[in-house]
Design a protein around this motif. Structure first.
Motif, PDB file in Angstrom:
ATOM      1  N   UNK A  18      30.801  -0.670 -29.398  1.00  0.00           N
ATOM      2  CA  UNK A  18      32.330  -0.760 -29.053  1.00  0.00           C
ATOM      3  C   UNK A  18      32.951  -1.653 -30.295  1.00  0.00           C
ATOM      4  N   UNK A  19      34.037  -0.794 -30.527  1.00  0.00           N
ATOM      5  CA  UNK A  19      34.453  -1.515 -31.710  1.00  0.00           C
ATOM      6  C   UNK A  19      35.091  -2.964 -31.788  1.00  0.00           C
ATOM      7  N   UNK A  20      35.562  -3.482 -30.592  1.00  0.00           N
ATOM      8  CA  UNK A  20      35.903  -4.701 -30.277  1.00  0.00           C
ATOM      9  C   UNK A  20      34.619  -5.565 -30.292  1.00  0.00           C
ATOM     10  N   UNK A  21      33.605  -5.259 -29.950  1.00  0.00           N
ATOM     11  CA  UNK A  21      32.324  -6.120 -30.101  1.00  0.00           C
ATOM     12  C   UNK A  21      31.903  -6.187 -31.360  1.00  0.00           C
ATOM     13  N   UNK A  22      31.825  -5.057 -32.218  1.00  0.00           N
ATOM     14  CA  UNK A  22      31.615  -5.169 -33.588  1.00  0.00           C
ATOM     15  C   UNK A  22      32.474  -6.237 -34.288  1.00  0.00           C
ATOM     16  N   UNK A  23      33.846  -5.879 -34.006  1.00  0.00           N
ATOM     17  CA  UNK A  23      35.061  -6.904 -34.774  1.00  0.00           C
ATOM     18  C   UNK A  23      34.643  -8.171 -34.496  1.00  0.00           C
ATOM     19  N   UNK A  24      34.324  -8.752 -33.173  1.00  0.00           N
ATOM     20  CA  UNK A  24      33.876 -10.005 -32.610  1.00  0.00           C
ATOM     21  C   UNK A  24      32.880 -10.595 -33.463  1.00  0.00           C
ATOM     22  N   UNK A  25      31.590  -9.894 -33.603  1.00  0.00           N
ATOM     23  CA  UNK A  25      30.361 -10.181 -34.382  1.00  0.00           C
ATOM     24  C   UNK A  25      30.842 -10.227 -35.719  1.00  0.00           C
ATOM     25  N   UNK A  26      31.529  -9.242 -36.506  1.00  0.00           N
ATOM     26  CA  UNK A  26      32.057  -9.592 -37.925  1.00  0.00           C
ATOM     27  C   UNK A  26      32.656 -10.969 -38.088  1.00  0.00           C
ATOM     28  N   UNK A  27      33.580 -11.398 -37.313  1.00  0.00           N
ATOM     29  CA  UNK A  27      34.503 -12.262 -37.106  1.00  0.00           C
ATOM     30  C   UNK A  27      33.581 -13.803 -37.042  1.00  0.00           C
ATOM     31  N   UNK A  28      32.527 -13.819 -36.215  1.00  0.00           N
ATOM     32  CA  UNK A  28      31.518 -14.901 -35.819  1.00  0.00           C
ATOM     33  C   UNK A  28      30.640 -15.046 -37.022  1.00  0.00           C
TER      34      UNK A  28
END
Length: 113
Positions: A18-28
């Motif tokens: 899911x794109x949002x999950x990937x983006x969250x992980x990138x930010x974290x």
């Protein structure tokens, strides 16, 4: 009944899909972040972000803690950050290969005229 390893891997990658999950992980990857910062960087509805964070928490990919009135999230381990770096390298190689193929196709088209 145990789940075969290949099925567990498929479910893991589906969870990441899911794109949002990937983006969250990138930010974290850069360190712990409060939800308000994640919301500002991702620009989605709070309820949607909450749903995606719940999935990541349920799978043990992220952890959360309360700091005053804020909830702060962080990666549960460095392996996820390494997986994202590996994915970036794989995508870079794939795109480079596609660019080489595109250049060859254009060259072939030009020489056939």
């Amino acid at each position: 009944m145990t789940v075969p390893l290949y099925q567990a891997k498929a479910e893991f990658f589906r969870m990441l899909g899911h794109p949002v999950r990937i983006r969250v992980l990138e930010l974290l990857q850069d360190g712990p972040r409060p939800v308000r910062e994640l919301l500002a960087d991702i620009a989605i509805e709070p309820s949607s972000l909450s749903q995606q964070l719940a999935v990541l928490r349920r799978y043990g990919i992220v952890t959360s803690r309360r700091e005053g009135s804020s909830v702060v999230y962080e990666l549960a381990g460095g392996e996820v950050a390494e997986l994202l770096r590996t994915a970036r390298r794989i995508l870079t190689d794939l795109i480079a290969g596609q660019n080489e193929l595109l250049a060859e196709l254009r060259e072939a088209e030009t020489s056939s005229r």
